[in-house]
Design a protein around this motif. Structure first.
Motif, PDB file in Angstrom:
ATOM      1  N   VAL A  64     -23.712-102.187  90.827  1.00  0.00           N
ATOM      2  CA  VAL A  64     -23.430-102.155  89.390  1.00  0.00           C
ATOM      3  C   VAL A  64     -24.735-101.974  88.627  1.00  0.00           C
ATOM      4  CG1 VAL A  64     -22.510-103.443  87.440  1.00  0.00           C
ATOM      5  CG2 VAL A  64     -21.389-103.586  89.666  1.00  0.00           C
ATOM      6  N   LEU A  65     -24.778-100.977  87.778  1.00  0.00           N
ATOM      7  CA  LEU A  65     -25.921-100.757  86.905  1.00  0.00           C
ATOM      8  C   LEU A  65     -25.750-101.516  85.601  1.00  0.00           C
ATOM      9  CD1 LEU A  65     -28.588 -99.244  86.328  1.00  0.00           C
ATOM     10  CD2 LEU A  65     -27.202 -97.396  85.365  1.00  0.00           C
ATOM     11  N   PHE A  66     -24.640-101.277  84.899  1.00  0.00           N
ATOM     12  CA  PHE A  66     -24.281-102.000  83.683  1.00  0.00           C
ATOM     13  C   PHE A  66     -22.778-102.202  83.684  1.00  0.00           C
ATOM     14  CE2 PHE A  66     -28.170 -99.761  82.239  1.00  0.00           C
ATOM     15  CZ  PHE A  66     -28.938-100.875  81.939  1.00  0.00           C
ATOM     16  N   SER A  67     -22.348-103.296  83.112  1.00  0.00           N
ATOM     17  CA  SER A  67     -20.919-103.583  82.999  1.00  0.00           C
ATOM     18  C   SER A  67     -20.613-104.055  81.587  1.00  0.00           C
ATOM     19  CB  SER A  67     -20.490-104.656  84.011  1.00  0.00           C
ATOM     20  OG  SER A  67     -21.182-105.861  83.778  1.00  0.00           O
ATOM     21  N   ASN A  68     -19.347-103.858  81.186  1.00  0.00           N
ATOM     22  CA  ASN A  68     -18.864-104.291  79.864  1.00  0.00           C
ATOM     23  C   ASN A  68     -19.742-103.753  78.740  1.00  0.00           C
ATOM     24  OD1 ASN A  68     -16.785-105.836  81.066  1.00  0.00           O
ATOM     25  ND2 ASN A  68     -18.196-107.549  81.365  1.00  0.00           N
ATOM     26  N   ILE A  69     -19.954-102.468  78.751  1.00  0.00           N
ATOM     27  CA  ILE A  69     -20.755-101.832  77.710  1.00  0.00           C
ATOM     28  C   ILE A  69     -19.837-101.042  76.804  1.00  0.00           C
ATOM     29  CG2 ILE A  69     -22.850-101.713  79.103  1.00  0.00           C
ATOM     30  CD1 ILE A  69     -22.155 -98.868  79.810  1.00  0.00           C
ATOM     31  N   GLY A 119     -26.431-101.666  72.678  1.00  0.00           N
ATOM     32  CA  GLY A 119     -25.465-102.664  72.248  1.00  0.00           C
ATOM     33  C   GLY A 119     -24.592-102.112  71.148  1.00  0.00           C
ATOM     34  N   SER A 120     -23.489-102.795  70.931  1.00  0.00           N
ATOM     35  CA  SER A 120     -22.557-102.329  69.910  1.00  0.00           C
ATOM     36  C   SER A 120     -23.085-102.572  68.510  1.00  0.00           C
ATOM     37  CB  SER A 120     -21.210-103.057  70.088  1.00  0.00           C
ATOM     38  OG  SER A 120     -21.391-104.468  70.021  1.00  0.00           O
ATOM     39  N   ALA A 121     -23.960-103.572  68.332  1.00  0.00           N
ATOM     40  CA  ALA A 121     -24.483-103.881  67.003  1.00  0.00           C
ATOM     41  C   ALA A 121     -25.775-103.110  66.772  1.00  0.00           C
ATOM     42  CB  ALA A 121     -24.741-105.377  66.876  1.00  0.00           C
ATOM     43  N   VAL A 122     -25.949-102.677  65.545  1.00  0.00           N
ATOM     44  CA  VAL A 122     -27.167-101.983  65.154  1.00  0.00           C
ATOM     45  C   VAL A 122     -28.093-102.993  64.501  1.00  0.00           C
ATOM     46  CG1 VAL A 122     -26.110 -99.730  64.921  1.00  0.00           C
ATOM     47  CG2 VAL A 122     -26.094-101.289  62.986  1.00  0.00           C
ATOM     48  N   GLY A 123     -29.388-102.813  64.712  1.00  0.00           N
ATOM     49  CA  GLY A 123     -30.358-103.719  64.147  1.00  0.00           C
ATOM     50  C   GLY A 123     -31.135-103.075  63.018  1.00  0.00           C
ATOM     51  N   PHE A 124     -32.386-103.472  62.894  1.00  0.00           N
ATOM     52  CA  PHE A 124     -33.206-102.962  61.804  1.00  0.00           C
ATOM     53  C   PHE A 124     -33.591-101.499  61.992  1.00  0.00           C
ATOM     54  CE2 PHE A 124     -34.469-107.512  60.904  1.00  0.00           C
ATOM     55  CZ  PHE A 124     -33.777-107.558  59.702  1.00  0.00           C
ATOM     56  N   GLU A 125     -33.225-100.906  63.153  1.00  0.00           N
ATOM     57  CA  GLU A 125     -33.471 -99.465  63.263  1.00  0.00           C
ATOM     58  C   GLU A 125     -32.608 -98.682  62.288  1.00  0.00           C
ATOM     59  OE1 GLU A 125     -30.350-100.600  66.317  1.00  0.00           O
ATOM     60  OE2 GLU A 125     -32.335-101.324  65.737  1.00  0.00           O
ATOM     61  N   LEU A 126     -31.582 -99.336  61.716  1.00  0.00           N
ATOM     62  CA  LEU A 126     -30.768 -98.686  60.696  1.00  0.00           C
ATOM     63  C   LEU A 126     -31.585 -98.382  59.448  1.00  0.00           C
ATOM     64  CD1 LEU A 126     -27.799 -97.848  60.095  1.00  0.00           C
ATOM     65  CD2 LEU A 126     -27.485-100.090  59.063  1.00  0.00           C
ATOM     66  N   MET A 127     -32.650 -99.146  59.225  1.00  0.00           N
ATOM     67  CA  MET A 127     -33.481 -98.943  58.034  1.00  0.00           C
ATOM     68  C   MET A 127     -34.492 -97.810  58.224  1.00  0.00           C
ATOM     69  SD  MET A 127     -32.242-101.382  56.143  1.00  0.00           S
ATOM     70  CE  MET A 127     -33.414-101.422  54.804  1.00  0.00           C
ATOM     71  N   GLU A 128     -34.617 -97.317  59.467  1.00  0.00           N
ATOM     72  CA  GLU A 128     -35.615 -96.268  59.704  1.00  0.00           C
ATOM     73  C   GLU A 128     -35.181 -94.919  59.128  1.00  0.00           C
ATOM     74  OE1 GLU A 128     -36.218 -96.213  63.860  1.00  0.00           O
ATOM     75  OE2 GLU A 128     -37.136 -98.221  63.955  1.00  0.00           O
ATOM     76  N   GLY A 129     -33.897 -94.651  59.106  1.00  0.00           N
ATOM     77  CA  GLY A 129     -33.422 -93.347  58.630  1.00  0.00           C
ATOM     78  C   GLY A 129     -32.892 -93.393  57.213  1.00  0.00           C
ATOM     79  N   GLN A 130     -33.581 -94.088  56.335  1.00  0.00           N
ATOM     80  CA  GLN A 130     -33.129 -94.187  54.944  1.00  0.00           C
ATOM     81  C   GLN A 130     -33.271 -92.830  54.251  1.00  0.00           C
ATOM     82  OE1 GLN A 130     -31.733 -96.690  53.391  1.00  0.00           O
ATOM     83  NE2 GLN A 130     -31.897 -98.186  55.030  1.00  0.00           N
ATOM     84  N   LYS A 131     -32.239 -92.477  53.541  1.00  0.00           N
ATOM     85  CA  LYS A 131     -32.253 -91.212  52.809  1.00  0.00           C
ATOM     86  C   LYS A 131     -32.926 -91.393  51.454  1.00  0.00           C
ATOM     87  CE  LYS A 131     -27.989 -89.590  54.979  1.00  0.00           C
ATOM     88  NZ  LYS A 131     -26.594 -89.099  54.743  1.00  0.00           N
ATOM     89  N   PHE A 132     -33.493 -90.308  50.989  1.00  0.00           N
ATOM     90  CA  PHE A 132     -34.145 -90.354  49.689  1.00  0.00           C
ATOM     91  C   PHE A 132     -33.088 -90.432  48.586  1.00  0.00           C
ATOM     92  CE2 PHE A 132     -35.966 -88.262  45.937  1.00  0.00           C
ATOM     93  CZ  PHE A 132     -37.073 -89.065  45.738  1.00  0.00           C
ATOM     94  N   GLY A 133     -33.293 -91.333  47.650  1.00  0.00           N
ATOM     95  CA  GLY A 133     -32.363 -91.487  46.550  1.00  0.00           C
ATOM     96  C   GLY A 133     -31.195 -92.400  46.855  1.00  0.00           C
ATOM     97  N   ILE A 134     -31.272 -93.204  47.902  1.00  0.00           N
ATOM     98  CA  ILE A 134     -30.189 -94.121  48.226  1.00  0.00           C
ATOM     99  C   ILE A 134     -30.120 -95.218  47.173  1.00  0.00           C
ATOM    100  CG2 ILE A 134     -31.652 -95.560  49.681  1.00  0.00           C
ATOM    101  CD1 ILE A 134     -29.263 -95.991  51.499  1.00  0.00           C
TER     102      ILE A 134
END
Length: 583
Positions: A64-69, A119-134
């Motif tokens: 098994v490499l990964f399970s329940n992903i 993982g199913s949850a996103v972390g602070f990497e969500l803040m890396e691709g902020q669009k201009f004018g958000i």
């Protein structure tokens, strides 16, 4: 010459191949259509079984490499494995990815270098691709999602937690204190099967989430497990009941340490395993502080301490009104008939001794005046004030936490085993002197204090021998069952293959290799000739010595037999001889 030899060799090989093909055709021609079909089916079945056995054997080398992903991580991992040319499989339930056993750790490290699985949850990497004018609202939502994902990842690092989801309720800031709302959080935990969280772990998760969000208290963090049970409520009930897990653990540690000391001191006397000790410790965890101020009487003369002393003495020389008030008392005095004189003292020199009034003078309260000028009587007063020190004691006492209030010990000692008169083992009770010695040793080891109310009880009784439960029988052991299944599986495949090869294919091949009756007779004659030659050669030294003509005749007979059996090969040999001679 070399070219001619090469061409002759190639011609010979081609002729041999044609001869093999012709023989195969002749062999197949000897079988009927039904036998041909049976042979083809048997060979196909054998090949299929061998391939199946090979696949089953190779599948056991996958781990098994990964399970329940999640689906997103699963797709990314599979795409990466294809780029890395790593073979992979899925288990029967489809919730685990399998790779070759020898590459499991290498693949995990390479995937971790690429940030997989995320993982199913996103972390602070969500803040890396902020669009201009958000907008500010969208930015705040992304920050909250990133914070929830990071908290979920942190909670998942706990050993008992398989997955976690965090929901934060952060109110909008307001300038009105009455309308200000406190943030809250809810956490859903998916625990591994058979695992549970201790109250200390629950409190740790609550404080972890509370410390990550401003103005969030641990009481506003709600924890649930995958079955919907409220874990945070269990913690609050324990606190309300006054039970602290750390205190319970401390009591257990105290009892365990005393038990170990008692067992260590009894082991040399009664032998290992012949004494059972139980300790009940009553620990006082109450906290108290006491401040006392004590005043004692200060009347003992040697211990009297004077803080201050004040003395006041006054004298008055002014006349004072005397008599009954009225007109008679207000009359001036009648002049004296004779003057009041006092003879001088010889040798006084006009002065008296120190501290003594001069002749004709009076000294009162430090005032010295002639008697003639002092009215009668003279008024004097004396006041004395003494202040003594007050005896005062101030005591500040802080009681330590975790003091032992009372200890109770129960010790059971096994009876001594001896050989009876009948030669059988028997139990004998220990003498009272030895029991008293054991009791004294236990008291010293446990720190017995009679004033504290400690109790101890030592009993001597035979121990009941408890037979150890035997393990699972071999036929119920999971490993044995799995091994038996594998052996049966491969054994069935081997039996089927052996039956097809020996029972079906082998008879058909024998039928194919059978020679026609004419060839069989020729071959039999040749065999007889060869056997006769061998027999003659064997008997030659004893019975008969062949002549040159007989030997030549035998060789010719053998050549004729070979020419009849395989004329094509003989022709090729003759052609080769002719080509070599012609060259």
């Amino acid at each position: 010459m070399a070219a001619a030899g090469t061409e002759s060799l190639e011609t010979t090989n081609a002729a041999a191949a044609d001869s093999l093909l012709s023989r195969a055709r002749e062999a197949l021609a000897r079988l009927s259509n039904k036998q041909r079909i049976i042979l083809m089916v048997a060979l196909a079945a054998v090949i299929a079984l061998l391939v199946t056995a090979t696949i089953l054997f190779r599948q056991s080398d996958f781990r098994v490499l990964f399970s329940n992903i999640g689906e997103r991580d699963g797709g990314a991992i599979i795409a990466t494995l294809e780029q890395m040319n790593v073979p992979y499989r899925f288990n029967d339930s489809g919730n685990a990815i399998l790779v070759p056993a020898q590459r499991v750790h290498d693949v995990r490290l390479r995937l971790a270098a690429q940030g997989l699985p995320r993982g199913s949850a996103v972390g602070f990497e969500l803040m890396e691709g902020q669009k201009f004018g958000i907008s500010q609202f969208a930015e705040q939502i992304n920050y909250q999602r990133g914070l929830e994902g990071e908290l979920a990842r942190t909670i998942q690092s706990i050993a008992a937690v398989q997955a976690a989801r965090v929901h934060l309720a952060i109110p909008k800031p307001t300038v009105f204190m009455r309308e200000e709302l406190k943030p809250s959080a809810s956490v859903l935990l998916n625990l591994y099967p058979g695992r549970a969280l201790e109250p200390v772990q629950i409190a740790g998760i609550q404080n972890l989430v509370a410390a990550s969000v401003p103005q969030l208290s641990a009481a506003n963090v709600t924890l649930l497990d995958q079955s919907g049970a409220l874990l945070s409520q269990m913690k609050s009930k324990l606190l309300e009941a006054g039970l602290d897990p750390t205190q319970v653990k401390y009591v257990q540690e105290v009892e365990a340490s005393i038990i170990k000391r008692v067992e260590d001191i009894l082991a040399p006397l009664v032998g290992p395993g012949n004494a059972r000790v139980q300790i009940a410790a009553d620990i006082d965890f109450s906290q108290s502080e006491q401040t006392a101020e004590t005043h004692r009487p200060n009347t003992t003369p040697p211990d009297i301490s004077i803080r201050s002393q004040q003395t006041s003495e006054t004298a008055s020389t002014s006349p004072t009104a005397q008599g009954v008030p009225g007109a008679l008392s207000n009359q001036p005095p009648v002049p004296a008939s004779a003057p009041l004189t006092q003879p001088p003292v010889a040798g006084a020199g006009g002065t008296g001794a120190p501290g003594q009034p001069l002749p004709g003078q009076i000294n009162a309260a430090g005032v010295q005046a002639p008697i003639a000028s002092v009215a009668q009587p003279i008024s004097t007063s004396k006041n004395s004030t003494i202040n003594y020190e007050i005896d005062k004691t101030i005591r500040h006492v802080k009681q330590s936490v975790g003091t032992i209030r009372r200890l109770s010990a129960a010790v059971v000692v096994n009876q001594r085993k001896e050989i009876g008169k009948d030669g059988k083992p028997a139990n004998r009770a220990l003498p009272d002197a030895e029991l008293k010695q054991i009791s004294d040793l236990v008291k010293e080891a446990m720190g017995f204090n009679k004033d504290r109310g400690d109790t101890i009880s030592v009993a001597n009784a035979p121990f009941t021998v408890v037979e150890k439960e035997e393990g699972l029988p071999a036929w119920r052991d999971p490993e044995t069952v799995s091994l038996a299944k594998d052996l049966i599986k491969y054994g069935v495949i081997a039996a089927i293959v052996a039956y097809l090869l020996l029972g079906v294919v082998r008879p058909l091949i024998r039928t194919m290799l059978e020679r026609p009756p004419g060839e069989r007779a020729a071959a039999g004659g040749q065999i007889d000739v060869i056997a006769g030659e061998e027999e003659g050669e064997a008997e030659e030294p004893v019975k008969h010595v062949p002549t040159a003509a007989e030997l030549l005749e035998k060789k010719l007979t053998r050549a004729r037999a070979l020419a009849q059996q395989d004329p094509q090969a003989v022709a090729n040999i003759i052609k080769e001889w002719m080509g070599a001679n012609g060259g």
